[in-house]
Design an enzyme around this catalytic site. Structure first.
Site, PDB file in Angstrom:
ATOM      1  N   ARG A  29      22.513  95.031  -8.554  1.00 22.68           N
ATOM      2  CA  ARG A  29      21.110  95.407  -8.820  1.00 22.68           C
ATOM      3  C   ARG A  29      20.162  94.778  -7.806  1.00 22.68           C
ATOM      4  O   ARG A  29      19.331  95.459  -7.203  1.00 22.68           O
ATOM      5  CB  ARG A  29      20.701  94.935 -10.217  1.00 22.68           C
ATOM      6  CG  ARG A  29      21.230  95.843 -11.272  1.00 22.68           C
ATOM      7  CD  ARG A  29      20.436  95.678 -12.549  1.00 22.68           C
ATOM      8  NE  ARG A  29      20.671  96.809 -13.414  1.00 22.68           N
ATOM      9  CZ  ARG A  29      20.527  96.775 -14.723  1.00 22.68           C
ATOM     10  NH1 ARG A  29      20.150  95.668 -15.322  1.00 22.68           N
ATOM     11  NH2 ARG A  29      20.753  97.841 -15.450  1.00 22.68           N
ATOM     12  N   GLY A 106      38.167  81.220  -7.896  1.00 22.08           N
ATOM     13  CA  GLY A 106      38.341  79.773  -7.937  1.00 22.08           C
ATOM     14  C   GLY A 106      38.616  79.214  -6.546  1.00 22.08           C
ATOM     15  O   GLY A 106      38.445  79.899  -5.526  1.00 22.08           O
ATOM     16  N   ASP A 133      38.637  77.256 -15.820  1.00 21.01           N
ATOM     17  CA  ASP A 133      39.200  75.906 -15.684  1.00 21.01           C
ATOM     18  C   ASP A 133      38.156  74.847 -15.277  1.00 21.01           C
ATOM     19  O   ASP A 133      38.425  73.657 -15.362  1.00 21.01           O
ATOM     20  CB  ASP A 133      40.329  75.897 -14.642  1.00 21.01           C
ATOM     21  CG  ASP A 133      41.473  76.825 -15.004  1.00 21.01           C
ATOM     22  OD1 ASP A 133      41.485  77.348 -16.138  1.00 21.01           O
ATOM     23  OD2 ASP A 133      42.370  77.025 -14.162  1.00 21.01           O
ATOM     24  N   ARG A 169      48.012  67.595 -43.026  1.00 17.25           N
ATOM     25  CA  ARG A 169      48.723  68.341 -41.987  1.00 17.25           C
ATOM     26  C   ARG A 169      48.354  67.814 -40.607  1.00 17.25           C
ATOM     27  O   ARG A 169      47.356  67.127 -40.434  1.00 17.25           O
ATOM     28  CB  ARG A 169      48.386  69.824 -42.080  1.00 17.25           C
ATOM     29  CG  ARG A 169      48.846  70.393 -43.392  1.00 17.25           C
ATOM     30  CD  ARG A 169      48.660  71.861 -43.507  1.00 17.25           C
ATOM     31  NE  ARG A 169      49.442  72.322 -44.653  1.00 17.25           N
ATOM     32  CZ  ARG A 169      49.709  73.585 -44.902  1.00 17.25           C
ATOM     33  NH1 ARG A 169      49.256  74.534 -44.110  1.00 17.25           N
ATOM     34  NH2 ARG A 169      50.443  73.920 -45.948  1.00 17.25           N
ATOM     35  N   ALA A 193      38.430  66.535 -32.586  1.00 15.43           N
ATOM     36  CA  ALA A 193      39.870  66.262 -32.487  1.00 15.43           C
ATOM     37  C   ALA A 193      40.092  64.757 -32.424  1.00 15.43           C
ATOM     38  O   ALA A 193      39.226  64.018 -31.937  1.00 15.43           O
ATOM     39  CB  ALA A 193      40.436  66.927 -31.239  1.00 15.43           C
ATOM     40  N   GLU A 230      46.911  72.982 -21.022  1.00 16.01           N
ATOM     41  CA  GLU A 230      48.033  73.913 -20.802  1.00 16.01           C
ATOM     42  C   GLU A 230      49.142  73.314 -19.948  1.00 16.01           C
ATOM     43  O   GLU A 230      50.328  73.587 -20.149  1.00 16.01           O
ATOM     44  CB  GLU A 230      47.483  75.175 -20.118  1.00 16.01           C
ATOM     45  CG  GLU A 230      48.532  76.236 -19.889  1.00 16.01           C
ATOM     46  CD  GLU A 230      47.985  77.381 -19.036  1.00 16.01           C
ATOM     47  OE1 GLU A 230      46.955  77.210 -18.358  1.00 16.01           O
ATOM     48  OE2 GLU A 230      48.618  78.439 -19.024  1.00 16.01           O
ATOM     49  N   GLN A 261      41.757  83.615 -24.832  1.00 13.23           N
ATOM     50  CA  GLN A 261      40.730  82.621 -24.485  1.00 13.23           C
ATOM     51  C   GLN A 261      40.039  82.960 -23.162  1.00 13.23           C
ATOM     52  O   GLN A 261      38.947  82.479 -22.878  1.00 13.23           O
ATOM     53  CB  GLN A 261      41.365  81.223 -24.395  1.00 13.23           C
ATOM     54  CG  GLN A 261      40.326  80.132 -24.234  1.00 13.23           C
ATOM     55  CD  GLN A 261      40.887  78.747 -24.214  1.00 13.23           C
ATOM     56  OE1 GLN A 261      42.089  78.534 -24.063  1.00 13.23           O
ATOM     57  NE2 GLN A 261      40.026  77.762 -24.353  1.00 13.23           N
TER      58      GLN A 261
HETATM   59  N1  LIG Z   1      45.965  78.606   0.919  1.00 12.98           N
HETATM   60  C1  LIG Z   1      45.642  79.908   0.825  1.00 12.98           C
HETATM   61  N2  LIG Z   1      45.624  80.686   1.947  1.00 12.98           N
HETATM   62  C2  LIG Z   1      45.304  81.995   1.875  1.00 12.98           C
HETATM   63  N3  LIG Z   1      44.983  82.626   0.720  1.00 12.98           N
HETATM   64  C3  LIG Z   1      44.974  81.914  -0.409  1.00 12.98           C
HETATM   65  C4  LIG Z   1      45.314  80.518  -0.427  1.00 12.98           C
HETATM   66  N4  LIG Z   1      45.218  80.082  -1.697  1.00 12.98           N
HETATM   67  C5  LIG Z   1      44.856  81.148  -2.455  1.00 12.98           C
HETATM   68  N5  LIG Z   1      44.690  82.244  -1.684  1.00 12.98           N
HETATM   69  C6  LIG Z   1      44.312  83.612  -2.104  1.00 12.98           C
HETATM   70  O1  LIG Z   1      43.422  83.553  -3.226  1.00 12.98           O
HETATM   71  C7  LIG Z   1      44.034  84.180  -4.366  1.00 12.98           C
HETATM   72  C8  LIG Z   1      43.588  83.508  -5.627  1.00 12.98           C
HETATM   73  O2  LIG Z   1      43.982  82.143  -5.598  1.00 12.98           O
HETATM   74  P1  LIG Z   1      44.517  81.421  -6.918  1.00 12.98           P
HETATM   75  O3  LIG Z   1      45.625  82.230  -7.488  1.00 12.98           O
HETATM   76  O4  LIG Z   1      44.790  80.009  -6.559  1.00 12.98           O
HETATM   77  O5  LIG Z   1      43.316  81.564  -7.939  1.00 12.98           O
HETATM   78  P2  LIG Z   1      41.893  80.861  -7.979  1.00 12.98           P
HETATM   79  O6  LIG Z   1      40.969  81.583  -7.078  1.00 12.98           O
HETATM   80  O7  LIG Z   1      42.053  79.391  -7.730  1.00 12.98           O
HETATM   81  O8  LIG Z   1      41.432  81.165  -9.453  1.00 12.98           O
HETATM   82  P3  LIG Z   1      41.957  80.533 -10.850  1.00 12.98           P
HETATM   83  O9  LIG Z   1      41.243  79.237 -11.030  1.00 12.98           O
HETATM   84  O10 LIG Z   1      41.518  81.543 -11.818  1.00 12.98           O
HETATM   85  O11 LIG Z   1      43.418  80.375 -10.773  1.00 12.98           O
HETATM   86  C9  LIG Z   1      45.530  84.078  -4.074  1.00 12.98           C
HETATM   87  O12 LIG Z   1      46.287  85.012  -4.802  1.00 12.98           O
HETATM   88  C10 LIG Z   1      45.541  84.379  -2.585  1.00 12.98           C
HETATM   89  O13 LIG Z   1      45.337  85.754  -2.332  1.00 12.98           O
HETATM   90  O1  LIG Z   2      47.023  85.002 -15.548  1.00  8.99           O
HETATM   91  P1  LIG Z   2      47.846  84.090 -14.716  1.00  8.99           P
HETATM   92  O2  LIG Z   2      47.945  84.566 -13.300  1.00  8.99           O
HETATM   93  O3  LIG Z   2      49.179  83.795 -15.323  1.00  8.99           O
HETATM   94  O4  LIG Z   2      47.094  82.706 -14.630  1.00  8.99           O
HETATM   95  C1  LIG Z   2      47.002  81.803 -15.675  1.00  8.99           C
HETATM   96  C2  LIG Z   2      46.072  80.691 -15.289  1.00  8.99           C
HETATM   97  O5  LIG Z   2      44.818  81.211 -14.957  1.00  8.99           O
HETATM   98  C3  LIG Z   2      43.809  80.457 -15.591  1.00  8.99           C
HETATM   99  O6  LIG Z   2      43.412  81.205 -16.729  1.00  8.99           O
HETATM  100  C4  LIG Z   2      42.638  80.270 -14.673  1.00  8.99           C
HETATM  101  O7  LIG Z   2      42.087  81.509 -14.356  1.00  8.99           O
HETATM  102  C5  LIG Z   2      44.453  79.165 -16.030  1.00  8.99           C
HETATM  103  O8  LIG Z   2      43.768  78.564 -17.091  1.00  8.99           O
HETATM  104  C6  LIG Z   2      45.837  79.668 -16.364  1.00  8.99           C
HETATM  105  O9  LIG Z   2      46.795  78.662 -16.271  1.00  8.99           O
END
Ligand SMILES: Nc1ncnc2c1ncn2[C@@H]1O[C@H](COP(=O)(O)OP(=O)(O)OP(=O)(O)O)[C@@H](O)[C@H]1O
Ligand SMILES: O=P(O)(O)OC[C@H]1O[C@](O)(CO)[C@@H](O)[C@@H]1O
Length: 320
Positions: A29, A106, A133, A169, A193, A230, A261
């Protein structure tokens, strides 16, 4: 040209998070109002490599503010660690004449964005921290955390109605969050908790059992509630519950919140934050702020160089 009428790309990447949709809606937007064209690539970096994209229009986003997940899909694309995939993504963005890419994800997604930038240095990359997270370096807050925490709290409310009606419990509750304990620790901070088992403070199984027995000794009425983060996804709470049940004949229940969640309508806080992050991202693109992600620190939005994304966020025990 920076400022007027830019062609900007946007992706959601990594795990979905409530707040991604309102953030996208605001980008689309605000972007259009300011004369920019916003191209959405579907399913994160993989969608760019596979050229799955479309122009996003403000008309389609009205209901995105209230929806969890992400309407342009997200994805994990581990191939992006290889140069060949980085080149492919860069080529596609060049072919579309994308001047700036906004990455909602992330820390991993920001590392991916940096890798793409190395292959396409003229491309500006701006990250928006989105993950339940809450683990992005330099930011007190990541989009989605508040909604996931509210979901967890509503769940606990229900659990405690029954736990306080039938005394004696023990409830083990496992949250999402992988190795980051913000979600689990929050319930403990709220006073709901007895204690939380976190990777940030490793505890031997016997220590956990001892703490459960002690909590039972001290609490004369009602039940005991223990939060588990987790961790490695192997549900350690189930194993420990088995030991306690066999050894002490205690009525112990395990609740694993699991993937619901990660969903649900974003809370008002997440919608407000989403809008703040989106405005800063557009403004960054317009004013020549380069290769940063937006952080929320000490109550205000700031920019942080995207190379910092690989640093580990120090756990804040009293995050509020
Ligand atoms: N070191 C890296 N070099 C290049 N690409 C990366 C690297 N780390 C992550 N990525 C890219 O970013 C994508 C998302 O990264 P990741 O799976 O770590 O999730 P995230 O962004 O940290 O989010 P979440 O916190 O939800 O897991 C990966 O699937 C990959 O495509
Ligand atoms: O859906 P996936 O790729 O199994 O990832 C699970 C992970 O992603 C997260 O939900 C973060 O996005 C974590 O809390 C969890 O461990």
């Amino acid at each position: 040209m920076e400022g007027a009428g830019m062609k900007l790309g946007v992706i959601t990447s990594g795990g979905d998070a409530p707040g991604m949709n309102p953030c996208l809606a605001q980008i689309i937007r605000e972007g259009q109002k300011r004369g920019h064209e916003i191209i959405g690539f579907e399913g994160g970096f993989r969608g760019i490599a596979e050229n799955r994209c479309r122009k996003l229009s403000p008309e389609e986003v009205t209901l995105w503010y209230q929806r969890g997940g992400t309407c342009i899909k997200t994805g994990r694309f581990p191939e992006l660690e290889k140069e060949s995939a980085q080149k492919k993504v860069a080529e596609q963005l060049r072919a579309h004449r994308i001047e700036g890419l906004m990455v909602l994800g992330g820390d991993g997604s920001f590392k991916g964005a940096l890798a793409v930038h190395r292959m396409f240095p003229e491309l500006n990359i701006i990250g928006i921290p989105c993950t339940i997270d809450n683990n992005v370096y330099g930011s007190d807050y990541t989009l989605g955390f508040d909604t996931a925490l509210n979901t967890q709290t509503t769940y606990l409310d229900g659990l405690m109605d029954t736990g306080e009606s039938l005394d004696g419990r023990v409830f083990f509750i496992e949250t999402l969050g992988a190795y980051d304990g913000y979600l689990a620790q929050s319930t403990y901070l709220m006073g709901m908790a007895e204690f939380a088992v976190l990777d940030e403070m490793p505890m031997e199984e016997e220590e956990i059992i001892r703490k459960v027995l002690q909590a039972r000794e001290e609490k004369r009425s009602g039940s005991i509630y223990v939060m588990f983060s987790e961790s490695d996804g192997k549900h350690r709470c189930l194993r420990i519950a088995d030991v306690i049940r066999d050894r002490y004949n205690i009525n112990i229940k395990c609740s694993i919140l699991g993937f619901s969640q990660r969903g649900n309508a974003p809370t008002a806080r997440d919608r407000l934050m989403a809008s703040g992050f989106a405005d800063r991202a557009i403004r960054a693109m317009e004013t020549g702020v380069k290769n940063q992600y937006i952080v929320y620190r000490k109550g205000e939005f700031q920019y942080m160089d995207i190379s910092n994304a690989s640093k580990k966020k120090v756990f804040d025990w009293h995050h509020i």
